[in-house]
Design a protein around this motif. Structure first.
Motif, PDB file in Angstrom:
ATOM      1  N   ASN A  98       0.781  -1.341   0.046  1.00  0.00           N
ATOM      2  CA  ASN A  98       0.032   0.065   0.059  1.00  0.00           C
ATOM      3  C   ASN A  98       0.791   1.156  -0.116  1.00  0.00           C
ATOM      4  O   ASN A  98       0.464   2.351   0.647  1.00  0.00           O
ATOM      5  CB  ASN A  98      -1.075  -0.053   1.143  1.00  0.00           C
ATOM      6  CG  ASN A  98      -2.361  -0.642   0.997  1.00  0.00           C
ATOM      7  OD1 ASN A  98      -2.740  -0.826  -0.311  1.00  0.00           O
ATOM      8  ND2 ASN A  98      -3.032  -1.035   1.823  1.00  0.00           N
ATOM      9  N   SER A 116       3.002   4.118  -2.636  1.00  0.00           N
ATOM     10  CA  SER A 116       2.883   4.518  -3.871  1.00  0.00           C
ATOM     11  C   SER A 116       4.198   4.856  -4.465  1.00  0.00           C
ATOM     12  O   SER A 116       5.282   5.143  -4.011  1.00  0.00           O
ATOM     13  CB  SER A 116       2.098   5.728  -3.911  1.00  0.00           C
ATOM     14  OG  SER A 116       2.728   6.804  -3.334  1.00  0.00           O
ATOM     15  N   ASP A 157      -6.557  -5.602  -9.583  1.00  0.00           N
ATOM     16  CA  ASP A 157      -5.640  -4.484  -9.399  1.00  0.00           C
ATOM     17  C   ASP A 157      -4.895  -4.441 -10.739  1.00  0.00           C
ATOM     18  O   ASP A 157      -4.280  -5.579 -11.326  1.00  0.00           O
ATOM     19  CB  ASP A 157      -4.520  -4.699  -8.269  1.00  0.00           C
ATOM     20  CG  ASP A 157      -5.341  -4.752  -7.112  1.00  0.00           C
ATOM     21  OD1 ASP A 157      -6.365  -3.605  -6.645  1.00  0.00           O
ATOM     22  OD2 ASP A 157      -5.104  -5.287  -6.213  1.00  0.00           O
TER      23      ASP A 157
END
Length: 182
Positions: A107, A109, A176
């Protein structure tokens, strides 16, 4: 016979003049897709994605896509898009792909990464095609092309490599997808 030929020519010219070319918003580029089209939505000025196939039954279970085949078709699909707009193909960079995988799993970026989360119901967009996995990759890049900033990233003439992450989440019937173009 001569009148029949003239009538046919007139019909083709009339149809061609009345056909409206769908442009990518904020650009001077035409939008190419045999899967989706888009239109402005009445809701907050958002763009609504609409299937080219008007006969999709959204009430039945979506087709099952092979996750590995989707992953294998991503590079080919992005390079088809780039070729349509006169750009050189990209090379797959496994280091970028590994970084994307770590980023999604933790999680975190990576800047300038396009990431989307979707549901298996989107697989219905490619139900009628023989090679559903390859067409689903086309669908992902078609969706990306609708936004001018993402489209410009897709066709960036200075880009040379790309990394991907794609995974099915079978428990919640979602997927995803992340792409980074360098």
């Amino acid at each position: 016979m001569k009148n029949l030929i003239l009538s046919a020519i007139f019909a083709v010219v009339a149809f061609t003049n009345n056909a409206q070319v769908l442009m990518i918003p904020g650009t001077q580029y035409p939008f190419y897709s045999d899967i989706i089209k888009f239109q402005e939505s009445d809701l907050y000025g958002l763009t609504e994605i609409v299937s080219v196939n008007k006969y999709i039954n959204w009430n039945i279970a979506p087709p099952v896509l092979n996750e590995k085949l989707v992953q294998q078709n991503l590079l080919k699909s992005i390079n088809i898009v780039r070729k349509q707009y006169g750009r050189k193909p990209l090379k797959l960079n496994s280091e970028i792909s590994n970084n994307l995988k770590k980023s999604i799993e933790t999680n975190s970026s990576i800047i300038n990464t396009w990431t989307t989360y979707g549901t298996f119901s989107e697989f219905n967009y490619v139900r009628q095609f023989e090679n559903k996995e390859a067409k689903f990759c086309d669908y992902l890049f078609d969706v990306m092309s609708i936004t001018p900033e993402l489209f410009n990233e897709l066709i960036n003439s200075k880009a040379t490599s790309v990394g991907f992450y794609y995974k099915h989440n079978k428990q919640d019937t979602t997927y995803d997808f992340a792409v980074y173009i360098k």
